[in-house]
Design a protein around this motif. Sequence first.
Motif, short mmCIF file in Angstrom:
data_model
loop_
_atom_site.label_atom_id
_atom_site.label_comp_id
_atom_site.label_asym_id
_atom_site.label_seq_id
_atom_site.Cartn_x
_atom_site.Cartn_y
_atom_site.Cartn_z
N ILE A 119 -0.48 11.43 15.67
CA ILE A 119 0.50 12.51 15.02
C ILE A 119 1.37 12.92 16.23
N ASN A 120 2.78 13.02 16.40
CA ASN A 120 3.50 13.51 17.30
C ASN A 120 3.57 15.13 16.92
N SER A 121 4.28 15.74 17.91
CA SER A 121 4.56 16.93 17.74
C SER A 121 5.74 17.26 16.81
N ASP A 122 6.44 16.25 16.46
CA ASP A 122 7.60 16.36 15.64
C ASP A 122 6.96 15.84 14.08
N ASP A 123 5.77 15.57 14.23
CA ASP A 123 4.92 15.33 12.84
C ASP A 123 5.40 13.83 12.49
N THR A 124 5.97 12.92 13.43
CA THR A 124 5.96 11.67 13.11
C THR A 124 4.50 10.92 13.53
N VAL A 125 4.30 9.87 13.00
CA VAL A 125 3.21 9.05 13.21
C VAL A 125 3.33 7.70 13.83
N THR A 126 2.35 7.76 14.88
CA THR A 126 2.20 6.33 15.55
C THR A 126 0.90 5.89 15.01
N PHE A 127 1.01 4.46 14.44
CA PHE A 127 -0.24 3.70 14.06
C PHE A 127 -0.56 2.76 15.24
N TRP A 128 -1.62 3.08 15.51
CA TRP A 128 -2.52 1.87 16.55
C TRP A 128 -3.29 0.81 16.00
N ALA A 129 -4.04 1.15 14.94
CA ALA A 129 -4.76 0.40 14.20
C ALA A 129 -4.04 0.02 12.93
N ASN A 130 -4.61 -1.09 12.27
CA ASN A 130 -3.93 -1.55 10.90
C ASN A 130 -4.40 -0.72 9.72
N VAL A 131 -4.04 0.53 9.80
CA VAL A 131 -4.30 1.45 8.58
C VAL A 131 -3.35 1.98 7.97
N GLN A 132 -2.12 1.56 8.37
CA GLN A 132 -0.73 2.17 7.72
C GLN A 132 -0.95 1.70 6.35
N GLY A 133 -0.76 2.77 5.35
CA GLY A 133 -0.87 2.80 3.93
C GLY A 133 -1.98 2.86 3.44
N ARG A 134 -3.03 3.23 4.20
CA ARG A 134 -4.44 3.97 3.76
C ARG A 134 -4.62 4.94 4.34
N PHE A 135 -4.25 5.39 5.73
CA PHE A 135 -4.48 6.31 6.33
C PHE A 135 -3.19 7.32 6.59
N ILE A 136 -3.30 8.56 6.24
CA ILE A 136 -2.24 9.50 6.37
C ILE A 136 -2.53 10.72 7.38
N ALA A 137 -1.71 10.76 8.37
CA ALA A 137 -2.10 12.01 9.34
C ALA A 137 -0.91 13.12 8.81
N SER A 138 -1.52 14.27 8.82
CA SER A 138 -0.49 15.35 8.55
C SER A 138 -0.86 16.84 9.42
N ARG A 139 -0.10 17.86 9.29
CA ARG A 139 -0.53 19.29 9.92
C ARG A 139 -0.31 20.19 8.78
N ASP A 140 -1.19 21.08 8.87
CA ASP A 140 -0.97 22.41 8.12
C ASP A 140 -0.44 23.41 9.15
N LYS A 141 0.80 23.49 9.32
CA LYS A 141 1.11 24.72 10.45
C LYS A 141 0.53 26.12 10.24
N ALA A 142 0.48 26.47 9.09
CA ALA A 142 -0.20 27.78 8.92
C ALA A 142 -1.62 27.92 9.15
N GLU A 143 -2.48 26.78 9.05
CA GLU A 143 -3.93 26.75 9.60
C GLU A 143 -3.89 26.39 11.09
N GLY A 144 -2.83 25.73 11.66
CA GLY A 144 -2.84 25.40 13.06
C GLY A 144 -3.63 24.13 13.07
N ALA A 145 -3.71 23.28 12.27
CA ALA A 145 -4.86 22.28 12.13
C ALA A 145 -4.19 20.80 11.89
N VAL A 146 -4.89 19.88 12.23
CA VAL A 146 -4.41 18.49 11.50
C VAL A 146 -5.44 18.07 10.80
#
Length: 120
Positions: free
Chosen positions: A50-77
């Motif tokens: 997950i990039n700093s702008d919250d876009t996601v770069t997929f490397w493995a064939n998991v798109q559609g099953r795996f979702i990356a996200s941030r919680d800016k309030a928590e400072g976690a991913v």
Amino acid sequence: VQLQASGGGSVHDGESLKLSCAASEFTLNGFAIGWYRQPPGKARERVLCINSDDTVTFWANVQGRFIASRDKAEGAVYLEMHNLNAEDTATYYCATHRSGDCRVTSYDWWGQGTQVTVSS
């Protein structure tokens, strides 16, 4: 500085898990976070980033099953993993560096990993 990946566990085929990645001394806001995994007896492999702008770069064939996200309030991913199967069984790691760009794959910090086991 310690990077902590957590949330792993044992699930059955088709179930879901949500992994977390957080740092002990700073927020991960603005950092690119790479998720990697190492299946038993195999080499570590890239999953996604997950990039700093919250876009996601997929490397493995998991798109559609795996979702990356941030919680800016928590400072976690987070990494949500759905419809898991046995091939997803691995130790999952998060890693980060000072750049916010996932094209940079030399990491300054790695988490210690969290185990995900998927059984039928």
